[in-house]
Scaffold this motif. Structure first.
Motif, PDB file in Angstrom:
ATOM      1  N   CYS A 249       0.830  -1.209   0.000  1.00  0.00           N
ATOM      2  CA  CYS A 249       0.000   0.000   0.000  1.00  0.00           C
ATOM      3  C   CYS A 249       0.864   1.259   0.000  1.00  0.00           C
ATOM      4  O   CYS A 249       0.534   2.250  -0.668  1.00  0.00           O
ATOM      5  CB  CYS A 249      -0.947  -0.004   1.206  1.00  0.00           C
ATOM      6  SG  CYS A 249      -2.283  -1.224   1.068  1.00  0.00           S
TER       7      CYS A 249
ATOM      8  N   LYS B 250     -14.400  10.166  -2.457  1.00  0.00           N
ATOM      9  CA  LYS B 250     -14.955   8.825  -2.667  1.00  0.00           C
ATOM     10  C   LYS B 250     -15.795   8.789  -3.942  1.00  0.00           C
ATOM     11  O   LYS B 250     -15.712   7.840  -4.738  1.00  0.00           O
ATOM     12  CB  LYS B 250     -15.813   8.410  -1.467  1.00  0.00           C
ATOM     13  CG  LYS B 250     -15.042   8.136  -0.192  1.00  0.00           C
ATOM     14  CD  LYS B 250     -16.002   7.781   0.939  1.00  0.00           C
ATOM     15  CE  LYS B 250     -15.270   7.541   2.252  1.00  0.00           C
ATOM     16  NZ  LYS B 250     -16.212   7.240   3.366  1.00  0.00           N
TER      17      LYS B 250
ATOM     18  N   TYR C 210      -7.552  -1.816   3.943  1.00  0.00           N
ATOM     19  CA  TYR C 210      -8.456  -0.713   3.614  1.00  0.00           C
ATOM     20  C   TYR C 210      -7.893   0.626   4.093  1.00  0.00           C
ATOM     21  O   TYR C 210      -7.916   1.626   3.359  1.00  0.00           O
ATOM     22  CB  TYR C 210      -9.827  -0.947   4.235  1.00  0.00           C
ATOM     23  CG  TYR C 210     -10.801   0.168   3.939  1.00  0.00           C
ATOM     24  CD1 TYR C 210     -11.400   0.263   2.693  1.00  0.00           C
ATOM     25  CD2 TYR C 210     -11.099   1.125   4.904  1.00  0.00           C
ATOM     26  CE1 TYR C 210     -12.283   1.294   2.412  1.00  0.00           C
ATOM     27  CE2 TYR C 210     -11.974   2.160   4.628  1.00  0.00           C
ATOM     28  CZ  TYR C 210     -12.560   2.247   3.378  1.00  0.00           C
ATOM     29  OH  TYR C 210     -13.428   3.278   3.098  1.00  0.00           O
ATOM     30  N   GLU C 211      -7.370   0.645   5.312  1.00  0.00           N
ATOM     31  CA  GLU C 211      -6.852   1.891   5.866  1.00  0.00           C
ATOM     32  C   GLU C 211      -5.553   2.322   5.192  1.00  0.00           C
ATOM     33  O   GLU C 211      -5.320   3.517   4.986  1.00  0.00           O
ATOM     34  CB  GLU C 211      -6.633   1.739   7.371  1.00  0.00           C
ATOM     35  CG  GLU C 211      -7.928   1.593   8.164  1.00  0.00           C
ATOM     36  CD  GLU C 211      -7.685   1.358   9.639  1.00  0.00           C
ATOM     37  OE1 GLU C 211      -6.515   1.101  10.012  1.00  0.00           O
ATOM     38  OE2 GLU C 211      -8.660   1.411  10.418  1.00  0.00           O
ATOM     39  N   SER C 212      -4.701   1.353   4.843  1.00  0.00           N
ATOM     40  CA  SER C 212      -3.410   1.680   4.235  1.00  0.00           C
ATOM     41  C   SER C 212      -3.517   1.961   2.742  1.00  0.00           C
ATOM     42  O   SER C 212      -2.660   2.655   2.187  1.00  0.00           O
ATOM     43  CB  SER C 212      -2.419   0.525   4.448  1.00  0.00           C
ATOM     44  OG  SER C 212      -2.240   0.246   5.812  1.00  0.00           O
TER      45      SER C 212
ATOM     46  N   GLU D  41      -8.405   3.904   1.787  1.00  0.00           N
ATOM     47  CA  GLU D  41      -8.685   5.056   2.650  1.00  0.00           C
ATOM     48  C   GLU D  41      -7.583   6.100   2.555  1.00  0.00           C
ATOM     49  O   GLU D  41      -7.857   7.307   2.552  1.00  0.00           O
ATOM     50  CB  GLU D  41      -8.861   4.594   4.095  1.00  0.00           C
ATOM     51  CG  GLU D  41      -9.483   5.660   4.989  1.00  0.00           C
ATOM     52  CD  GLU D  41      -9.862   5.105   6.349  1.00  0.00           C
ATOM     53  OE1 GLU D  41     -11.070   5.065   6.650  1.00  0.00           O
ATOM     54  OE2 GLU D  41      -8.956   4.706   7.102  1.00  0.00           O
ATOM     55  N   ALA D  42      -6.339   5.666   2.456  1.00  0.00           N
ATOM     56  CA  ALA D  42      -5.224   6.604   2.318  1.00  0.00           C
ATOM     57  C   ALA D  42      -5.315   7.358   0.998  1.00  0.00           C
ATOM     58  O   ALA D  42      -5.012   8.559   0.934  1.00  0.00           O
ATOM     59  CB  ALA D  42      -3.898   5.858   2.406  1.00  0.00           C
TER      60      ALA D  42
ATOM     61  N   ARG E 284      -9.017  -4.805   7.343  1.00  0.00           N
ATOM     62  CA  ARG E 284      -9.053  -3.426   7.840  1.00  0.00           C
ATOM     63  C   ARG E 284      -7.731  -2.724   7.592  1.00  0.00           C
ATOM     64  O   ARG E 284      -7.696  -1.548   7.190  1.00  0.00           O
ATOM     65  CB  ARG E 284      -9.390  -3.440   9.330  1.00  0.00           C
ATOM     66  CG  ARG E 284      -9.282  -2.078  10.031  1.00  0.00           C
ATOM     67  CD  ARG E 284     -10.138  -1.014   9.416  1.00  0.00           C
ATOM     68  NE  ARG E 284     -11.551  -1.365   9.444  1.00  0.00           N
ATOM     69  CZ  ARG E 284     -12.504  -0.586   8.930  1.00  0.00           C
ATOM     70  NH1 ARG E 284     -12.189   0.551   8.331  1.00  0.00           N
ATOM     71  NH2 ARG E 284     -13.763  -0.975   8.998  1.00  0.00           N
ATOM     72  N   LEU E 285      -6.642  -3.435   7.808  1.00  0.00           N
ATOM     73  CA  LEU E 285      -5.318  -2.857   7.575  1.00  0.00           C
ATOM     74  C   LEU E 285      -5.148  -2.469   6.107  1.00  0.00           C
ATOM     75  O   LEU E 285      -4.653  -1.385   5.789  1.00  0.00           O
ATOM     76  CB  LEU E 285      -4.235  -3.854   7.977  1.00  0.00           C
ATOM     77  CG  LEU E 285      -2.778  -3.428   7.728  1.00  0.00           C
ATOM     78  CD1 LEU E 285      -2.423  -2.209   8.556  1.00  0.00           C
ATOM     79  CD2 LEU E 285      -1.832  -4.596   8.042  1.00  0.00           C
TER      80      LEU E 285
ATOM     81  N   ARG F 150      -8.010  10.001   1.375  1.00  0.00           N
ATOM     82  CA  ARG F 150      -7.544  11.136   2.183  1.00  0.00           C
ATOM     83  C   ARG F 150      -6.633  12.048   1.362  1.00  0.00           C
ATOM     84  O   ARG F 150      -6.719  13.281   1.448  1.00  0.00           O
ATOM     85  CB  ARG F 150      -6.802  10.634   3.428  1.00  0.00           C
ATOM     86  CG  ARG F 150      -7.703  10.020   4.482  1.00  0.00           C
ATOM     87  CD  ARG F 150      -6.969   9.933   5.824  1.00  0.00           C
ATOM     88  NE  ARG F 150      -5.748   9.159   5.713  1.00  0.00           N
ATOM     89  CZ  ARG F 150      -5.664   7.850   5.935  1.00  0.00           C
ATOM     90  NH1 ARG F 150      -6.756   7.168   6.253  1.00  0.00           N
ATOM     91  NH2 ARG F 150      -4.507   7.211   5.842  1.00  0.00           N
TER      92      ARG F 150
END
Length: 225
Positions: free
Chosen positions: A75, A167, A133-135, A138-139, A130-131, A142
């Protein structure tokens, strides 16, 4: 809880231990892509990397921790490949370039197989999903939201929330291309990518009421009356 922090040897780039970790992660990456997460054992990874199990477990306490480190690394690599949009390039051109790199990075790298593995294991290891998605997603959202917020501050766009706007933009420009790739339904051409991006970009700009005279540096500013 899966430990996702980097092992200290990663901080000693070029060291003997660091080189061994690189060998281990490359071997694990190849095995995970070829066999999947569940079918890959730590024994197989140690054998492929040419290290002992004791050495492997000294670097990574579990297969889940090793896979988590690969998620973060992949990621971060993807984020490094994405351009940082700049208003000085023109609003539409900056968004177009971001969208193109966003799509081509996903399609042309090994991310598709990687996403399949994570999706398959999300039920057993939701923390890995989740890791990722966030890395990853979602990053990306942002990063784009910061640019969109700047465009809004310059009165080029009109929307309520920059994260939601980001999004929506990403959803519009990618369309069904990633889904078709993941499902292996068809090969995607550069022309198809460009068509999807242009259609999504046009819809997004229309919906967010961008000022036409500011969409591209190639288009002149309106003369004041």
């Amino acid at each position: 809880m899966i430990e996702t922090t980097d092992h200290p040897v990663h901080e000693r780039e070029g060291s003997h231990a660091g080189r061994k970790v690189d060998i281990v992660t490359r071997a694990a990456w190849d095995l995970f892509l070829d066999q999947g997460f569940s079918a890959t054992s730590m024994d197989a990874i140690a054998k492929a990397a040419g290290v002992s199990k004791a050495t492997l477990y000294a670097y990574f306490p579990s297969k889940e921790a090793l896979f988590a480190s690969l998620i973060v690394a992949e990621c971060e690599s993807l984020q490094d490949d994405l351009p940082v949009p700049k208003l000085s390039a023109g609003l539409s051109e900056a968004l177009r370039e971001f969208a193109k790199q966003y799509l081509t990075s996903f399609i042309h790298r090994k991310d598709v197989a990687f996403v399949r593995i994570i999706a398959n294991e999300s039920g057993r290891f939701p923390v890995l999903a989740r890791l990722f998605y966030e890395s990853g997603p979602e990053a990306t959202t942002r990063r784009l939201s910061v640019f969109l917020d700047e465009a809004k501050a310059n009165k080029l766009l009109d929307f309520d929330d920059p994260v939601e706007a980001a999004k929506q933009f990403l959803s519009l420009v990618r369309g069904e291309l990633p889904l078709r790739i993941v499902l292996g339904l068809s090969d995607i051409t550069e022309q198809q990518i460009e068509q999807e991006i242009e259609a999504g970009l046009k819809f997004f700009l229309k919906a967010t009421q961008a000022r036409p005279e500011m969409l591209s540096i190639a288009e002149p500013m309106s003369s004041p009356r």
